[in-house]
Design an enzyme around this catalytic site. Structure first.
Site, short mmCIF file in Angstrom:
data_model
loop_
_atom_site.label_atom_id
_atom_site.label_comp_id
_atom_site.label_asym_id
_atom_site.label_seq_id
_atom_site.Cartn_x
_atom_site.Cartn_y
_atom_site.Cartn_z
N ASP A 66 -42.39 29.35 -59.04
CA ASP A 66 -41.52 29.16 -58.01
C ASP A 66 -41.66 27.55 -56.77
O ASP A 66 -42.66 27.64 -56.95
CB ASP A 66 -41.23 30.41 -57.43
CG ASP A 66 -42.78 30.95 -56.76
OD1 ASP A 66 -44.01 30.38 -57.03
OD2 ASP A 66 -42.99 32.19 -56.57
N ASP A 135 -45.30 43.19 -50.42
CA ASP A 135 -44.16 44.30 -50.68
C ASP A 135 -43.83 44.29 -52.36
O ASP A 135 -42.85 44.61 -53.34
CB ASP A 135 -43.00 43.89 -50.49
CG ASP A 135 -42.83 42.08 -51.13
OD1 ASP A 135 -43.39 41.61 -52.09
OD2 ASP A 135 -41.32 41.80 -50.66
N HIS A 137 -44.33 42.70 -55.19
CA HIS A 137 -43.22 40.99 -55.40
C HIS A 137 -44.07 40.18 -56.33
O HIS A 137 -45.37 39.87 -56.30
CB HIS A 137 -41.71 39.80 -54.81
CG HIS A 137 -42.80 39.22 -53.96
ND1 HIS A 137 -42.36 38.61 -52.45
CD2 HIS A 137 -43.95 38.32 -54.19
CE1 HIS A 137 -43.59 38.03 -52.18
NE2 HIS A 137 -44.38 37.30 -52.67
N GLU A 142 -37.96 39.42 -55.62
CA GLU A 142 -38.29 40.18 -54.51
C GLU A 142 -38.11 41.71 -55.11
O GLU A 142 -37.13 42.16 -55.73
CB GLU A 142 -37.50 39.94 -53.31
CG GLU A 142 -38.00 38.87 -52.65
CD GLU A 142 -39.62 39.21 -51.70
OE1 GLU A 142 -40.39 39.89 -52.10
OE2 GLU A 142 -39.79 37.98 -50.69
P1 PGA Z 1 -51.51 35.27 -52.43
O1 PGA Z 1 -49.25 35.81 -52.83
O2 PGA Z 1 -51.83 34.88 -52.96
O3 PGA Z 1 -50.74 33.74 -51.07
O4 PGA Z 1 -51.22 36.69 -51.40
C1 PGA Z 1 -49.05 36.60 -53.45
C2 PGA Z 1 -47.83 36.38 -54.01
O5 PGA Z 1 -47.27 36.20 -52.78
O6 PGA Z 1 -47.31 37.10 -54.66
#
Ligand code: PGA
Length: 259
Positions: A66, A135, A137, A142
């Site tokens: 992304d 959350d 995702h 999302e």
């Molecule tokens: P993080 O993010 O590795 O910084 O915890 C994970 C994500 O949002 O997929």
């Protein structure tokens, strides 16, 4: 079902997953890696640097999950910059072979389709590294994202913007929109490796692995994949009901199977 591997630390997870990637590249020097950003995959990239030795990485290709929309690619927190800094440069990958979705406003309407075509033209992703958001995702899909979704523009939740504010001066500087591989895109990868560390991820991990398959928790899409590996530390594993069974299974796994 997804295989769950509970490891003592993020560093141990990095070593395990890096070894799998090295084995993949030894089998096929033109392997296609699905690259994640955020804090979670960093131990994998660090361990890879230590493990590659004289392995020839010149044929390796990569696709990031992304990118923020509208961020200057040269911004230090654009995912283009992060992938260059954390993966391409330290491993000496060919930058022309590592793509990140194009979040520029010009042409954003077809950036998703272009990215899907590029992944297809490369023969698909062999091993997709994933983190998971608090959350639930994966990528920037999302809650509510369709399991059939392909690369497209999404609006980040306030939760995700708050989670990512640590990379910016303030939450207001975190872009509102992103372009992300869809759940359908991710499910096409041949092997999914989802990592999660820390108590803050425990609920999302338990939901993804043992909860109902639901768009309300996009990480639960891994349950639809024939080859998904979940690598978590003890804190992130804390809410898993079948943790003892996962430990028992992994301890008794034939070595030839790899991850
Ligand atoms: P993080 O993010 O590795 O910084 O915890 C994970 C994500 O949002 O997929």
């Amino acid at each position: 079902m997804a295989e769950v591997v509970i490891v003592p630390s993020a560093a141990a997870a990095g070593v395990l997953v890096a070894a799998e990637i090295v084995a993949l590249i030894r089998r096929n020097r033109e392997s296609v890696l699905g690259l994640a950003t955020g804090s979670t995959p960093l131990p994998v990239y660090e361990a890879l640097r230590a493990q590659v030795g004289d392995l020839d990485l010149s044929g390796v290709r990569g696709f990031a999950l992304d990118e923020y929309v509208g961020i200057d690619p040269s911004h230090p927190e654009s995912y283009r910059s992060v992938i260059t800094r954390e993966v391409v440069e330290p491993l000496g990958l060919n930058p022309a072979q590592v793509r990140v979705p194009d979040g520029s406003l010009a042409g954003i309407e077809h950036a998703g389709e272009d990215y899907e075509r590029a992944i297809r033209d490369a023969g698909g992703v062999d091993l997709q590294i994933l983190g998971i958001g608090t959350d639930g995702h994966i990528g920037f899909n999302e809650p509510g994202s369709s399991f059939a979704s392909l690369t497209r523009v999404k609006t980040l939740t306030q939760q995700t913007r708050a989670d990512n504010a640590r990379f910016f001066d303030s939450v207001d500087d975190v872009p509102m929109h992103c372009i992300t591989q869809g759940l359908g895109t991710i499910l096409r990868a041949r092997h999914l490796v989802l990592l999660a560390f820390g108590a803050g991820k425990a609920a999302a991990v338990a939901g993804a692995v043992e909860g109902p398959v639901t768009a309300s928790l996009p990480g639960s899409a891994i349950q639809l994949h024939p080859h998904a590996t979940i690598v978590v530390d003890e804190a992130a594993a804390a809410d898993l009901r079948l943790a003892d069974y996962y430990r028992y299974t992994f301890d008794n796994k034939p070595a030839w199977q790899g991850l």
